[in-house]
Design an enzyme around this catalytic site. Structure first.
Site, PDB file in Angstrom:
ATOM      1  CB  ILE A 142      -0.840  -0.083   1.299  1.00 48.87           C
ATOM      2  CG1 ILE A 142      -1.823  -1.332   1.242  1.00 48.87           C
ATOM      3  CG2 ILE A 142      -1.688   1.133   1.260  1.00 48.87           C
ATOM      4  CD1 ILE A 142      -2.628  -1.481   2.446  1.00 48.87           C
ATOM      5  CB  CYS A 143       2.763   2.615  -2.329  1.00 50.34           C
ATOM      6  SG  CYS A 143       3.281   1.034  -1.820  1.00 50.34           S
ATOM      7  CB  THR A 144       1.567   7.830  -1.147  1.00 47.05           C
ATOM      8  OG1 THR A 144       0.288   7.264  -0.156  1.00 47.05           O
ATOM      9  CG2 THR A 144       1.109   9.119  -1.742  1.00 47.05           C
ATOM     10  NE  ARG A 333      -2.746   5.483   1.738  1.00 49.92           N
ATOM     11  CZ  ARG A 333      -2.572   4.898   0.676  1.00 49.92           C
ATOM     12  NH1 ARG A 333      -1.549   5.108   0.163  1.00 49.92           N
ATOM     13  NH2 ARG A 333      -3.388   3.944   0.416  1.00 49.92           N
TER      14      ARG A 333
END
Length: 395
Positions: A142-144, A333
């Protein structure tokens, strides 16, 4: 075993907490400023560099690194086994992993199978458990990711890698078990051929695919998980059943970093190649406008969202939700990232201000393992281990 009343109370308490967590302080905050160069409580430390010699046989390429990192890898593999055994206490699942998984998932493409065998040999960890460690990232990343273009047409690429949701919570220090155990395994790698750098990447020792990397002067790429009903589990099951016409997402990133020679070639491969798990590929180049988010299902591209600085689109942001849909309300986010970039303005974009954005809660959260900053044109690649001290949202 928890009684039903206590279990219900815990679940309801968690839901109520999450409902408000991403909407009000202290779980959110004003856009951070002056956090770079990294220091203070959100900075865990630097990430060490190692060289991977691609001229060596695949079996031997990782030996030097894994001699150093074997103890840390054994810790996280044991934690993964404990998580599995918590659901199936008999130990039968791990027995199947050790005895059957190499055969079920055999015939990995290119050098990957031999590399994993070499890692298993030097660490004395069963090959099935090394394979399990490698396929975990098809499901839980799970990333940005952010790509920006300044007024002069210069591109920058940044990302937070978040990993470990629901994989064990440590009630003693309020952290995710797997997230914390990945930090000692995080390494920067300089992949060389003929004693010259071919590409650089950040990964976890023991994992032979790539999630974050760049080819100096040419392109940068990061991988974000995309949630879908037709997801990675379906792809893995098809692979086990003999349908092996798709690529593992971490392996395709490694492949383009190793073999592609341009932004456009990489974009074409990431757009058209069948993959085992839905994903977002965030790709940056070395010229104005060369930045995009490729939204993929397992068989085709659904969307390519590109930089368009002439019409005011000087950045792209990707978390884990399709851009045309609202993010899950417990995991937004995207909105704070865009808000902070807009406050920064195109005139002020830099490594420092991107790091500020990626240091702002909830973009920075309990799952965040590391932050990477990439400048393809200048050949700069910086990685920092992160912490998110309380009060901090769990994801």
């Amino acid at each position: 075993m928890l009684g039903w009343s206590r279990l219900t109370f815990i679940l309801l308490s968690g839901i109520v907490t999450c409902l408000v967590a991403q909407q009000v302080p202290p779980w959110t905050e004003d856009c951070r400023k002056s956090t770079y160069p990294p220091s203070g409580p959100t900075y865990r430390g630097p990430v060490p560099w190692y060289t991977i010699n691609l001229d060596l046989p695949p079996y031997k390429r990782w030996h030097e690194l894994m001699v150093v990192k074997a103890p840390a890898l054994k810790v996280i593999v044991n934690s993964m086994k404990n998580i599995v055994n918590a659901f199936v206490p008999s130990g039968k699942i791990i027995h199947l992993v050790d005895q059957k998984l190499p055969g079920l998932l055999g015939n990995f493409p290119g050098p990957f199978e031999e590399e994993m065998k070499g890692i298993a040999a030097v660490t004395e960890i069963p090959l099935g458990e090394i394979i399990l460690f490698n396929i975990f990232y098809e499901f839980f990343t799970i990333c940005t990711s952010i790509i920006t273009e300044d007024k002069e047409g210069h591109l920058l690429h940044g990302r937070n890698l978040d990993f470990g949701v629901f994989l064990g919570w440590n009630i003693n220090n309020d952290t995710w078990v797997i997230t914390e155990e990945l930090k000692p395994l995080t390494v920067n790698l300089d992949f060389q051929r003929n004693n010259k750098t071919l590409f650089k990447a950040t990964t976890f020792a023991g994992y032979v695919g790539m999630l974050t990397g760049f080819k100096p002067g040419l392109f940068s790429v990061t991988l974000n998980e995309r949630f879908s009903i037709d997801g990675g589990f379906m792809g893995v099951m098809e692979w086990i059943l003999g349908k092996k016409d798709a690529q593992w997402v971490g392996f395709i990133i490694r492949s383009v970093l190793e073999n592609s020679t341009s932004y456009e070639e990489t974009k074409n491969i990431l757009t058209k190649t069948k993959i085992l798990a839905p994903a977002y590929f965030i790709l940056g180049g070395n010229q104005s406008g060369e930045g995009c988010v490729i939204t993929r299902d397992r068989k085709q591209s659904l969307d390519i969202y590109e930089l368009d600085p002439k019409h005011g689109r000087w950045y792209v942001v990707q978390t884990n939700y399709d851009r045309w849909k609202n993010p899950f309300f417990l995991d937004d986010r995207r909105t704070p990232a865009k808000m902070c970039l807009n406050q920064t303005t195109q005139e002020n974009i830099s490594f420092a201000t991107i790091y500020d954005v990626l240091s702002t809660k909830p973009i920075l959260n309990k799952l965040t393992v590391y932050t990477v900053l990439i400048d393809v044109t200048k050949g700069q690649f910086e990685t920092y281990l992160r912490d998110c001290p309380d009060p901090c949202i769990g994801w």
